[in-house]
Design an enzyme around this catalytic site. Structure first.
Site, PDB file in Angstrom:
ATOM      1  N   CYS A 182       0.836  -1.201   0.000  1.00 42.62           N
ATOM      2  CA  CYS A 182       0.000   0.000   0.000  1.00 42.62           C
ATOM      3  C   CYS A 182       0.874   1.255   0.000  1.00 42.62           C
ATOM      4  O   CYS A 182       1.440   1.611  -1.023  1.00 42.62           O
ATOM      5  CB  CYS A 182      -0.983  -0.029   1.173  1.00 42.62           C
ATOM      6  SG  CYS A 182      -2.329   1.178   1.011  1.00 42.62           S
ATOM      7  N   HIS A 194      -3.508  -5.327  -0.072  1.00 41.69           N
ATOM      8  CA  HIS A 194      -2.976  -5.804   1.209  1.00 41.69           C
ATOM      9  C   HIS A 194      -2.968  -7.331   1.212  1.00 41.69           C
ATOM     10  O   HIS A 194      -3.995  -7.956   1.463  1.00 41.69           O
ATOM     11  CB  HIS A 194      -3.842  -5.295   2.364  1.00 41.69           C
ATOM     12  CG  HIS A 194      -3.673  -3.846   2.641  1.00 41.69           C
ATOM     13  ND1 HIS A 194      -2.805  -3.357   3.603  1.00 41.69           N
ATOM     14  CD2 HIS A 194      -4.223  -2.751   2.062  1.00 41.69           C
ATOM     15  CE1 HIS A 194      -2.842  -2.037   3.607  1.00 41.69           C
ATOM     16  NE2 HIS A 194      -3.699  -1.641   2.688  1.00 41.69           N
ATOM     17  N   GLU A 213      -1.782  -9.325   3.415  1.00 40.86           N
ATOM     18  CA  GLU A 213      -2.060  -9.847   4.759  1.00 40.86           C
ATOM     19  C   GLU A 213      -3.554  -9.833   5.063  1.00 40.86           C
ATOM     20  O   GLU A 213      -3.986 -10.427   6.063  1.00 40.86           O
ATOM     21  CB  GLU A 213      -1.288  -9.045   5.809  1.00 40.86           C
ATOM     22  CG  GLU A 213      -1.862  -7.697   6.186  1.00 40.86           C
ATOM     23  CD  GLU A 213      -1.566  -6.581   5.185  1.00 40.86           C
ATOM     24  OE1 GLU A 213      -1.819  -5.406   5.516  1.00 40.86           O
ATOM     25  OE2 GLU A 213      -1.101  -6.870   4.064  1.00 40.86           O
ATOM     26  N   ASP A 217     -22.800  -9.569  16.458  1.00 46.16           N
ATOM     27  CA  ASP A 217     -23.146  -8.771  17.628  1.00 46.16           C
ATOM     28  C   ASP A 217     -22.558  -9.452  18.856  1.00 46.16           C
ATOM     29  O   ASP A 217     -22.859 -10.628  19.122  1.00 46.16           O
ATOM     30  CB  ASP A 217     -24.667  -8.667  17.782  1.00 46.16           C
ATOM     31  CG  ASP A 217     -25.304  -7.804  16.706  1.00 46.16           C
ATOM     32  OD1 ASP A 217     -24.580  -7.002  16.082  1.00 46.16           O
ATOM     33  OD2 ASP A 217     -26.525  -7.937  16.486  1.00 46.16           O
ATOM     34  N   ASP A 258     -28.476   2.458  12.781  1.00 47.36           N
ATOM     35  CA  ASP A 258     -29.530   1.636  13.390  1.00 47.36           C
ATOM     36  C   ASP A 258     -30.865   2.368  13.313  1.00 47.36           C
ATOM     37  O   ASP A 258     -31.328   2.966  14.303  1.00 47.36           O
ATOM     38  CB  ASP A 258     -29.197   1.333  14.850  1.00 47.36           C
ATOM     39  CG  ASP A 258     -27.928   0.521  15.001  1.00 47.36           C
ATOM     40  OD1 ASP A 258     -27.777  -0.476  14.297  1.00 47.36           O
ATOM     41  OD2 ASP A 258     -27.080   0.906  15.830  1.00 47.36           O
TER      42      ASP A 258
END
Length: 511
Positions: free
Chosen positions: A91, A215, A217, A269, A433
Protein backbone atom coordinates in the site's frame (compact mmCIF):
# COMPACT_ATOMS: atom_id res chain seq x y z
CA UNK A 1 14.73 -26.87 -3.43
CA UNK A 2 17.06 -24.28 -4.90
CA UNK A 3 19.98 -22.78 -3.00
CA UNK A 4 18.33 -19.34 -2.88
CA UNK A 5 15.13 -20.65 -1.28
CA UNK A 6 17.11 -22.69 1.24
CA UNK A 7 19.23 -19.66 2.13
CA UNK A 8 16.18 -17.50 2.85
CA UNK A 9 14.54 -20.19 4.95
CA UNK A 10 17.67 -20.64 7.06
CA UNK A 11 17.60 -16.96 8.01
CA UNK A 12 13.91 -16.97 8.92
CA UNK A 13 14.14 -13.29 9.86
CA UNK A 14 12.12 -10.50 8.30
CA UNK A 15 12.86 -6.84 9.00
CA UNK A 16 9.66 -4.79 9.36
CA UNK A 17 9.60 -1.03 8.84
CA UNK A 18 6.53 0.00 10.84
CA UNK A 19 5.84 3.71 10.58
CA UNK A 20 2.70 3.50 12.73
CA UNK A 21 0.11 3.76 9.96
CA UNK A 22 -2.81 1.44 10.67
CA UNK A 23 -2.97 -2.24 11.62
CA UNK A 24 0.41 -3.98 11.26
CA UNK A 25 -0.40 -6.74 13.74
CA UNK A 26 -2.08 -8.82 11.01
CA UNK A 27 1.06 -8.68 8.86
CA UNK A 28 3.19 -9.76 11.82
CA UNK A 29 0.82 -12.65 12.42
CA UNK A 30 0.84 -13.61 8.73
CA UNK A 31 4.64 -13.68 8.67
CA UNK A 32 4.69 -15.66 11.90
CA UNK A 33 2.17 -18.17 10.51
CA UNK A 34 4.56 -18.82 7.61
CA UNK A 35 7.42 -19.73 9.94
CA UNK A 36 9.42 -16.48 9.92
CA UNK A 37 10.36 -14.11 12.72
CA UNK A 38 9.83 -10.34 12.64
CA UNK A 39 12.41 -7.83 13.85
CA UNK A 40 11.54 -4.13 13.88
CA UNK A 41 13.58 -1.35 12.34
CA UNK A 42 15.07 0.83 15.08
CA UNK A 43 17.70 2.69 13.07
CA UNK A 44 19.01 3.34 9.56
CA UNK A 45 21.60 0.61 10.14
CA UNK A 46 18.79 -1.91 10.64
CA UNK A 47 17.47 -1.01 7.18
CA UNK A 48 20.90 -1.33 5.57
CA UNK A 49 21.54 -4.67 7.29
CA UNK A 50 18.17 -6.20 6.39
CA UNK A 51 18.05 -9.34 4.27
CA UNK A 52 14.29 -9.23 3.74
CA UNK A 53 12.65 -5.83 4.26
CA UNK A 54 8.89 -5.28 4.42
CA UNK A 55 7.37 -1.77 4.50
CA UNK A 56 3.56 -1.82 5.05
CA UNK A 57 1.06 0.83 6.04
CA UNK A 58 -1.96 2.95 5.23
CA UNK A 59 -2.47 6.68 5.60
CA UNK A 60 -1.21 9.84 3.97
CA UNK A 61 1.81 9.83 1.65
CA UNK A 62 3.29 12.93 3.23
CA UNK A 63 2.85 11.56 6.74
CA UNK A 64 4.81 8.43 5.81
CA UNK A 65 7.65 10.38 4.20
CA UNK A 66 7.90 12.81 7.12
CA UNK A 67 8.01 9.90 9.54
CA UNK A 68 10.88 8.31 7.60
CA UNK A 69 12.73 11.62 7.59
CA UNK A 70 12.20 12.21 11.30
CA UNK A 71 13.66 8.80 12.13
CA UNK A 72 16.56 9.21 9.71
CA UNK A 73 15.38 6.28 7.58
CA UNK A 74 14.51 7.89 4.23
CA UNK A 75 17.95 7.77 2.62
CA UNK A 76 18.69 4.33 4.04
CA UNK A 77 15.45 3.04 2.52
CA UNK A 78 16.28 4.59 -0.85
CA UNK A 79 19.75 3.00 -0.78
CA UNK A 80 18.27 -0.37 0.16
CA UNK A 81 15.75 -0.36 -2.68
CA UNK A 82 18.30 0.82 -5.24
CA UNK A 83 20.68 -1.95 -4.12
CA UNK A 84 18.15 -4.50 -5.40
CA UNK A 85 17.91 -6.46 -2.17
CA UNK A 86 14.56 -8.17 -1.36
CA UNK A 87 11.94 -5.52 -0.59
CA UNK A 88 8.17 -5.90 -0.21
CA UNK A 89 6.15 -2.68 -0.05
CA UNK A 90 2.46 -2.82 0.81
CA UNK A 91 0.00 0.00 0.00
CA UNK A 92 1.90 3.11 1.15
CA UNK A 93 5.05 0.98 0.77
CA UNK A 94 4.34 0.92 -2.97
CA UNK A 95 3.42 4.58 -3.31
CA UNK A 96 6.59 5.92 -1.63
CA UNK A 97 8.63 4.35 -4.45
CA UNK A 98 7.28 7.03 -6.81
CA UNK A 99 8.41 10.65 -7.26
CA UNK A 100 5.51 12.11 -5.34
CA UNK A 101 1.77 12.07 -4.73
CA UNK A 102 -1.11 14.47 -5.30
CA UNK A 103 -2.14 13.62 -1.75
CA UNK A 104 0.85 15.60 -0.42
CA UNK A 105 1.92 18.24 -2.96
CA UNK A 106 5.54 19.28 -2.66
CA UNK A 107 6.56 16.17 -0.70
CA UNK A 108 9.10 14.08 -2.62
CA UNK A 109 8.96 10.30 -2.55
CA UNK A 110 11.91 7.97 -3.01
CA UNK A 111 11.84 8.63 -6.75
CA UNK A 112 12.87 5.08 -7.60
CA UNK A 113 10.01 4.86 -10.11
CA UNK A 114 9.75 7.84 -12.47
CA UNK A 115 6.02 8.49 -12.16
CA UNK A 116 3.57 10.00 -9.70
CA UNK A 117 0.56 8.97 -7.64
CA UNK A 118 -2.79 10.68 -8.35
CA UNK A 119 -6.24 10.64 -6.74
CA UNK A 120 -9.01 8.54 -8.25
CA UNK A 121 -11.57 10.58 -10.17
CA UNK A 122 -14.85 10.53 -8.26
CA UNK A 123 -17.11 10.55 -11.32
CA UNK A 124 -19.13 7.35 -11.60
CA UNK A 125 -17.63 5.59 -8.57
CA UNK A 126 -17.05 5.83 -4.86
CA UNK A 127 -13.70 6.90 -3.49
CA UNK A 128 -11.89 5.23 -1.70
CA UNK A 129 -11.58 2.06 -3.77
CA UNK A 130 -12.48 -0.54 -1.14
CA UNK A 131 -12.97 -4.25 -1.72
CA UNK A 132 -11.73 -7.36 -3.47
CA UNK A 133 -10.47 -6.85 -7.01
CA UNK A 134 -8.33 -8.77 -9.46
CA UNK A 135 -5.04 -8.14 -11.24
CA UNK A 136 -4.07 -8.29 -14.91
CA UNK A 137 -0.58 -9.70 -15.28
CA UNK A 138 1.57 -7.83 -17.82
CA UNK A 139 4.63 -10.06 -17.75
CA UNK A 140 5.24 -13.75 -18.39
CA UNK A 141 7.70 -15.82 -16.41
CA UNK A 142 8.41 -16.15 -12.71
CA UNK A 143 7.17 -13.23 -10.59
CA UNK A 144 5.42 -12.39 -7.34
CA UNK A 145 2.11 -13.52 -8.87
CA UNK A 146 3.21 -16.22 -11.30
CA UNK A 147 5.23 -19.42 -11.27
CA UNK A 148 5.82 -19.27 -15.01
CA UNK A 149 6.35 -22.67 -16.58
CA UNK A 150 6.78 -24.14 -13.10
CA UNK A 151 3.05 -23.78 -12.46
CA UNK A 152 2.66 -27.34 -13.78
CA UNK A 153 5.13 -28.67 -11.20
CA UNK A 154 2.99 -28.18 -8.12
CA UNK A 155 3.47 -31.15 -5.83
CA UNK A 156 0.56 -33.51 -5.35
CA UNK A 157 -1.16 -32.87 -2.05
CA UNK A 158 0.44 -29.46 -1.60
CA UNK A 159 -2.01 -27.16 0.18
CA UNK A 160 -0.77 -23.87 -1.20
CA UNK A 161 -3.21 -21.36 -2.63
CA UNK A 162 -3.02 -20.92 -6.38
CA UNK A 163 -2.50 -17.43 -7.73
CA UNK A 164 -4.38 -17.01 -10.98
CA UNK A 165 -6.29 -14.62 -13.20
CA UNK A 166 -9.34 -15.43 -11.04
CA UNK A 167 -7.66 -14.44 -7.75
CA UNK A 168 -9.07 -11.49 -5.83
CA UNK A 169 -7.06 -9.29 -3.48
CA UNK A 170 -8.14 -6.74 -0.86
CA UNK A 171 -7.68 -3.09 -1.87
CA UNK A 172 -8.35 0.01 0.20
CA UNK A 173 -7.01 3.33 -1.16
CA UNK A 174 -7.99 6.73 -2.58
CA UNK A 175 -4.82 7.37 -4.58
CA UNK A 176 -3.36 5.27 -7.36
CA UNK A 177 -0.19 5.09 -9.41
CA UNK A 178 -0.27 5.39 -13.20
CA UNK A 179 2.88 4.96 -15.30
CA UNK A 180 2.62 6.54 -18.74
CA UNK A 181 6.24 6.17 -19.85
CA UNK A 182 6.51 2.91 -21.81
CA UNK A 183 10.10 2.22 -20.76
CA UNK A 184 9.32 2.71 -17.06
CA UNK A 185 6.16 0.67 -17.42
CA UNK A 186 8.00 -2.27 -18.99
CA UNK A 187 10.74 -2.06 -16.36
CA UNK A 188 8.51 -1.90 -13.30
CA UNK A 189 4.81 -2.66 -13.79
CA UNK A 190 4.00 -6.30 -13.15
CA UNK A 191 0.20 -6.02 -12.89
CA UNK A 192 -2.61 -3.51 -13.24
CA UNK A 193 -6.14 -3.32 -11.85
CA UNK A 194 -9.27 -1.49 -13.03
CA UNK A 195 -11.67 0.60 -10.97
CA UNK A 196 -14.49 2.23 -12.86
CA UNK A 197 -13.00 3.73 -16.00
CA UNK A 198 -9.50 4.00 -14.52
CA UNK A 199 -6.64 1.53 -14.69
CA UNK A 200 -3.85 1.73 -12.13
CA UNK A 201 -0.66 -0.02 -11.07
CA UNK A 202 -1.43 -2.77 -8.56
CA UNK A 203 1.92 -4.60 -8.45
CA UNK A 204 5.44 -3.49 -9.33
CA UNK A 205 8.48 -5.73 -9.59
CA UNK A 206 12.03 -5.20 -10.72
CA UNK A 207 14.22 -8.10 -9.67
CA UNK A 208 13.97 -8.59 -5.92
CA UNK A 209 12.10 -5.33 -5.38
CA UNK A 210 8.33 -5.80 -5.30
CA UNK A 211 5.36 -3.86 -3.98
CA UNK A 212 1.59 -4.28 -4.00
CA UNK A 213 -1.22 -1.72 -3.80
CA UNK A 214 -3.43 -4.41 -2.30
CA UNK A 215 -2.98 -5.80 1.21
CA UNK A 216 -1.80 -9.43 0.98
CA UNK A 217 -2.06 -9.85 4.76
CA UNK A 218 -5.81 -9.13 4.37
CA UNK A 219 -6.37 -11.12 1.17
CA UNK A 220 -7.03 -14.51 2.75
CA UNK A 221 -5.11 -17.52 1.42
CA UNK A 222 -4.05 -15.98 -1.88
CA UNK A 223 -2.56 -13.08 0.06
CA UNK A 224 -0.65 -15.43 2.34
CA UNK A 225 0.71 -17.12 -0.79
CA UNK A 226 1.96 -13.76 -2.09
CA UNK A 227 3.79 -13.16 1.20
CA UNK A 228 5.15 -16.71 1.24
CA UNK A 229 6.53 -16.37 -2.29
CA UNK A 230 8.39 -13.22 -1.26
CA UNK A 231 9.76 -14.68 1.97
CA UNK A 232 11.05 -17.85 0.31
CA UNK A 233 12.46 -16.11 -2.76
CA UNK A 234 10.22 -18.01 -5.16
CA UNK A 235 9.15 -14.77 -6.86
CA UNK A 236 12.43 -14.48 -8.79
CA UNK A 237 14.34 -16.87 -11.05
CA UNK A 238 16.57 -19.02 -8.89
CA UNK A 239 20.35 -18.97 -8.96
CA UNK A 240 21.76 -21.04 -11.76
CA UNK A 241 18.47 -21.01 -13.67
CA UNK A 242 17.66 -19.06 -16.82
CA UNK A 243 14.81 -16.58 -16.60
CA UNK A 244 11.65 -18.40 -17.68
CA UNK A 245 9.40 -16.42 -20.00
CA UNK A 246 6.67 -19.00 -20.50
CA UNK A 247 3.24 -17.85 -19.39
CA UNK A 248 1.81 -19.47 -16.27
CA UNK A 249 -1.18 -21.63 -17.30
CA UNK A 250 -3.18 -20.12 -14.42
CA UNK A 251 -2.88 -16.66 -16.01
CA UNK A 252 -3.47 -17.76 -19.60
CA UNK A 253 -7.02 -16.37 -19.75
CA UNK A 254 -7.17 -12.90 -18.27
CA UNK A 255 -10.18 -10.56 -18.29
CA UNK A 256 -10.12 -7.44 -20.44
CA UNK A 257 -11.02 -5.54 -17.28
CA UNK A 258 -10.92 -6.47 -13.60
CA UNK A 259 -13.97 -5.90 -11.42
CA UNK A 260 -14.77 -5.61 -7.74
CA UNK A 261 -16.24 -8.77 -6.29
CA UNK A 262 -19.38 -8.76 -4.19
CA UNK A 263 -18.41 -9.14 -0.55
CA UNK A 264 -19.72 -11.48 2.13
CA UNK A 265 -19.27 -9.79 5.51
CA UNK A 266 -19.93 -11.71 8.72
CA UNK A 267 -21.32 -9.19 11.19
CA UNK A 268 -21.29 -10.48 14.78
CA UNK A 269 -23.15 -8.77 17.63
CA UNK A 270 -21.09 -9.35 20.77
CA UNK A 271 -21.64 -8.54 24.43
CA UNK A 272 -21.06 -10.00 27.85
CA UNK A 273 -23.71 -12.40 29.07
CA UNK A 274 -25.06 -12.43 32.61
CA UNK A 275 -22.04 -14.47 33.75
CA UNK A 276 -19.59 -11.93 32.33
CA UNK A 277 -18.45 -14.02 29.34
CA UNK A 278 -18.04 -12.39 25.93
CA UNK A 279 -20.43 -14.09 23.51
CA UNK A 280 -22.04 -13.68 20.10
CA UNK A 281 -25.74 -12.95 20.36
CA UNK A 282 -28.62 -12.19 18.01
CA UNK A 283 -31.65 -10.03 18.60
CA UNK A 284 -35.27 -9.90 17.61
CA UNK A 285 -35.70 -6.21 16.84
CA UNK A 286 -32.57 -5.71 18.98
CA UNK A 287 -33.96 -7.66 21.98
CA UNK A 288 -31.26 -10.27 22.66
CA UNK A 289 -32.88 -11.98 25.64
CA UNK A 290 -34.59 -15.34 25.29
CA UNK A 291 -38.36 -15.44 25.25
CA UNK A 292 -40.56 -18.13 26.76
CA UNK A 293 -40.55 -20.13 23.52
CA UNK A 294 -36.82 -19.60 22.88
CA UNK A 295 -33.96 -22.11 22.89
CA UNK A 296 -32.61 -21.01 26.28
CA UNK A 297 -33.91 -19.98 29.70
CA UNK A 298 -36.34 -17.08 29.51
CA UNK A 299 -34.70 -13.71 30.13
CA UNK A 300 -31.14 -14.93 29.55
CA UNK A 301 -28.96 -13.33 26.88
CA UNK A 302 -29.15 -15.44 23.71
CA UNK A 303 -25.79 -17.25 23.33
CA UNK A 304 -24.74 -18.28 19.82
CA UNK A 305 -21.12 -19.08 20.64
CA UNK A 306 -17.67 -17.66 21.26
CA UNK A 307 -16.68 -14.72 19.03
CA UNK A 308 -13.17 -15.93 18.17
CA UNK A 309 -14.34 -19.42 17.25
CA UNK A 310 -17.20 -18.15 15.07
CA UNK A 311 -14.94 -15.60 13.37
CA UNK A 312 -12.46 -18.32 12.41
CA UNK A 313 -15.27 -20.57 11.22
CA UNK A 314 -16.68 -17.85 8.94
CA UNK A 315 -13.17 -17.10 7.64
CA UNK A 316 -12.70 -20.79 6.78
CA UNK A 317 -16.09 -20.79 5.05
CA UNK A 318 -15.07 -17.87 2.83
CA UNK A 319 -16.17 -14.65 4.55
CA UNK A 320 -14.42 -11.62 3.04
CA UNK A 321 -14.56 -9.53 6.20
CA UNK A 322 -15.44 -9.96 9.88
CA UNK A 323 -17.20 -7.23 11.88
CA UNK A 324 -17.62 -7.26 15.67
CA UNK A 325 -20.24 -4.89 17.08
CA UNK A 326 -20.12 -4.52 20.85
CA UNK A 327 -23.78 -3.74 21.37
CA UNK A 328 -23.56 -2.68 25.05
CA UNK A 329 -20.33 -0.65 24.90
CA UNK A 330 -22.18 2.68 25.19
CA UNK A 331 -22.49 1.89 28.92
CA UNK A 332 -18.81 1.41 29.66
CA UNK A 333 -15.33 2.83 29.23
CA UNK A 334 -13.84 1.55 25.95
CA UNK A 335 -10.13 1.70 26.86
CA UNK A 336 -10.77 -0.53 29.87
CA UNK A 337 -12.69 -3.05 27.76
CA UNK A 338 -9.95 -5.71 27.83
CA UNK A 339 -12.12 -8.57 26.44
CA UNK A 340 -12.65 -6.74 23.11
CA UNK A 341 -8.94 -5.95 22.80
CA UNK A 342 -8.04 -9.55 23.62
CA UNK A 343 -10.62 -10.75 21.09
CA UNK A 344 -8.99 -8.73 18.30
CA UNK A 345 -5.53 -9.93 19.25
CA UNK A 346 -6.66 -13.54 19.24
CA UNK A 347 -8.67 -13.40 16.02
CA UNK A 348 -5.94 -11.61 14.05
CA UNK A 349 -3.62 -14.59 14.61
CA UNK A 350 -5.80 -16.89 12.50
CA UNK A 351 -8.06 -14.68 10.37
CA UNK A 352 -6.42 -12.92 7.42
CA UNK A 353 -9.26 -10.78 6.07
CA UNK A 354 -10.25 -7.25 7.17
CA UNK A 355 -11.45 -6.93 10.76
CA UNK A 356 -13.83 -4.18 11.82
CA UNK A 357 -14.83 -3.39 15.40
CA UNK A 358 -17.65 -1.19 16.60
CA UNK A 359 -18.94 0.06 19.91
CA UNK A 360 -17.75 2.83 22.19
CA UNK A 361 -15.74 4.76 19.60
CA UNK A 362 -16.18 8.17 21.19
CA UNK A 363 -14.63 10.83 23.42
CA UNK A 364 -15.17 10.06 27.10
CA UNK A 365 -13.94 10.69 30.63
CA UNK A 366 -13.04 7.71 32.81
CA UNK A 367 -13.80 7.19 36.48
CA UNK A 368 -10.60 8.99 37.46
CA UNK A 369 -11.47 12.10 35.47
CA UNK A 370 -8.99 11.38 32.67
CA UNK A 371 -10.14 12.46 29.23
CA UNK A 372 -9.76 10.17 26.21
CA UNK A 373 -10.55 10.93 22.59
CA UNK A 374 -12.22 8.76 19.99
CA UNK A 375 -8.82 8.69 18.29
CA UNK A 376 -7.28 7.15 21.44
CA UNK A 377 -9.92 4.41 21.42
CA UNK A 378 -9.53 3.73 17.69
CA UNK A 379 -5.74 3.69 17.97
CA UNK A 380 -5.89 0.95 20.61
CA UNK A 381 -8.18 -1.15 18.42
CA UNK A 382 -5.94 -0.67 15.35
CA UNK A 383 -2.86 -1.73 17.33
CA UNK A 384 -4.78 -4.77 18.57
CA UNK A 385 -5.62 -6.03 15.07
CA UNK A 386 -8.55 -4.01 13.69
CA UNK A 387 -8.43 -2.52 10.20
CA UNK A 388 -11.56 -0.41 10.59
CA UNK A 389 -13.69 0.99 13.37
CA UNK A 390 -17.46 1.24 13.22
CA UNK A 391 -19.07 4.32 14.76
CA UNK A 392 -22.74 4.16 15.78
CA UNK A 393 -24.31 6.51 18.29
CA UNK A 394 -21.49 9.04 18.06
CA UNK A 395 -22.13 9.38 14.31
CA UNK A 396 -25.70 10.44 15.07
CA UNK A 397 -24.54 13.04 17.57
CA UNK A 398 -21.93 14.29 15.08
CA UNK A 399 -24.65 14.61 12.44
CA UNK A 400 -26.84 16.66 14.77
CA UNK A 401 -23.94 19.04 15.39
CA UNK A 402 -23.11 19.19 11.68
CA UNK A 403 -26.71 20.00 10.70
CA UNK A 404 -27.90 22.16 13.57
CA UNK A 405 -24.85 23.97 14.96
CA UNK A 406 -22.21 24.08 12.23
CA UNK A 407 -24.38 24.92 9.20
CA UNK A 408 -23.22 21.79 7.39
CA UNK A 409 -19.53 22.55 7.84
CA UNK A 410 -17.08 20.06 9.43
CA UNK A 411 -15.25 21.54 12.43
CA UNK A 412 -12.69 18.78 12.89
CA UNK A 413 -13.85 17.68 16.33
CA UNK A 414 -16.11 14.69 15.61
CA UNK A 415 -14.88 11.14 16.10
CA UNK A 416 -15.26 10.54 12.36
CA UNK A 417 -13.02 13.51 11.50
CA UNK A 418 -10.43 12.68 14.17
CA UNK A 419 -9.95 9.12 12.96
CA UNK A 420 -10.21 9.67 9.20
CA UNK A 421 -7.70 12.53 9.39
CA UNK A 422 -5.04 10.19 10.83
CA UNK A 423 -5.95 6.77 9.41
CA UNK A 424 -7.92 7.69 6.29
CA UNK A 425 -11.60 7.48 5.35
CA UNK A 426 -11.24 3.77 4.61
CA UNK A 427 -10.71 3.14 8.34
CA UNK A 428 -14.08 4.64 9.35
CA UNK A 429 -17.38 2.78 8.99
CA UNK A 430 -20.65 4.31 10.16
CA UNK A 431 -23.15 1.81 11.54
CA UNK A 432 -26.74 3.02 11.18
CA UNK A 433 -29.53 1.64 13.39
CA UNK A 434 -32.82 3.06 12.04
CA UNK A 435 -36.42 2.10 12.54
CA UNK A 436 -39.43 2.67 10.32
CA UNK A 437 -41.79 5.57 10.98
CA UNK A 438 -45.06 5.19 9.07
CA UNK A 439 -46.74 8.37 7.78
CA UNK A 440 -50.01 8.86 5.93
CA UNK A 441 -48.35 10.89 3.17
CA UNK A 442 -44.84 12.19 2.36
CA UNK A 443 -45.75 15.72 3.49
CA UNK A 444 -46.42 14.37 6.99
CA UNK A 445 -42.76 13.41 7.50
CA UNK A 446 -41.61 16.92 8.46
CA UNK A 447 -39.09 17.08 5.63
CA UNK A 448 -37.57 13.65 6.16
CA UNK A 449 -36.74 11.38 3.21
CA UNK A 450 -39.77 9.17 2.53
CA UNK A 451 -39.99 5.93 0.59
CA UNK A 452 -43.13 4.10 -0.54
CA UNK A 453 -43.06 0.39 0.32
CA UNK A 454 -44.47 -2.41 -1.81
CA UNK A 455 -47.64 -2.49 0.26
CA UNK A 456 -48.26 1.16 -0.64
CA UNK A 457 -47.43 2.59 2.79
CA UNK A 458 -45.08 5.55 3.28
CA UNK A 459 -42.22 5.38 5.75
CA UNK A 460 -39.13 7.29 6.73
CA UNK A 461 -36.23 5.71 8.56
CA UNK A 462 -35.47 7.32 11.90
CA UNK A 463 -31.95 7.01 13.33
CA UNK A 464 -31.46 5.74 16.87
CA UNK A 465 -28.68 5.71 19.48
CA UNK A 466 -27.69 3.53 22.45
CA UNK A 467 -28.34 0.24 20.69
CA UNK A 468 -31.72 1.34 19.36
CA UNK A 469 -33.00 2.42 22.75
CA UNK A 470 -33.39 6.11 21.93
CA UNK A 471 -34.75 7.70 18.70
CA UNK A 472 -33.47 10.99 17.27
CA UNK A 473 -35.06 13.42 14.82
CA UNK A 474 -32.71 12.51 11.95
CA UNK A 475 -33.38 10.30 8.95
CA UNK A 476 -30.95 7.89 7.34
CA UNK A 477 -30.30 10.07 4.29
CA UNK A 478 -29.36 13.04 6.46
CA UNK A 479 -27.04 10.82 8.48
CA UNK A 480 -25.15 9.18 5.64
CA UNK A 481 -24.72 12.43 3.72
CA UNK A 482 -23.36 14.19 6.80
CA UNK A 483 -21.05 11.29 7.67
CA UNK A 484 -19.65 11.19 4.15
CA UNK A 485 -18.91 14.92 4.40
CA UNK A 486 -17.23 14.36 7.77
CA UNK A 487 -14.91 11.69 6.33
CA UNK A 488 -16.50 8.24 6.67
CA UNK A 489 -15.52 5.69 4.04
CA UNK A 490 -18.27 3.05 4.39
CA UNK A 491 -21.83 2.75 5.67
CA UNK A 492 -23.22 -0.32 7.47
CA UNK A 493 -27.02 -0.26 7.16
CA UNK A 494 -29.08 -2.13 9.74
CA UNK A 495 -32.82 -2.05 10.32
CA UNK A 496 -34.41 -2.56 13.71
CA UNK A 497 -37.75 -3.67 12.28
CA UNK A 498 -36.16 -6.34 10.07
CA UNK A 499 -33.82 -7.64 12.77
CA UNK A 500 -34.62 -11.26 13.55
CA UNK A 501 -37.60 -11.29 11.17
CA UNK A 502 -36.00 -13.74 8.68
CA UNK A 503 -37.61 -11.65 5.93
CA UNK A 504 -34.38 -10.78 4.14
CA UNK A 505 -32.76 -7.42 3.55
CA UNK A 506 -34.66 -4.17 4.05
CA UNK A 507 -34.36 -3.14 0.40
CA UNK A 508 -36.55 -0.07 0.88
CA UNK A 509 -33.90 1.29 3.24
CA UNK A 510 -31.19 0.88 0.60
CA UNK A 511 -33.34 2.74 -1.93
Amino acid sequence: MSSKVAMNKEKKTVTLLDYGGGNVRSLRNAIDSLGFTVVDVQSAEDVRAAKLLVFPGVGAFGQAIEHLKARGLLEALREYVLSGKPYLGICIGLQVLFRGSAESPGVAGLGVIEATVERFAAEGKSVPHIGWNGCRLRRAGVSLLSQGARAEKKQKGEELAELSAASKFYFVHSFRAVVDDEKVRDEWVLATTDYGDESFVSVVQRGNVVATQFHPEKSSRVGLEVIRRFLTGEYVAQEGQAEEQEQDRLWAKQPDKTELAKRVIACLDVRENDAGDLIVTKGDQYDVREKADGDGPKGKVRNLGKPAELAHRYYEEGADEITFLNITSFRGQPLSDAPMVELLQEVSKRVFVPLCIGGGIRDYVDANGTKYSALDVAGLYFRSGADKVSIGSDAVYATETYLNKNNKKPDGTSSIEQISRVYGAQAVVVSVDPKRVVVAAPEDANGHAVVQRKDGSYVWYQCTVKGGREARDIDVVQLVQACEALGAGEILLNCMDADGSKAGFELDLIR
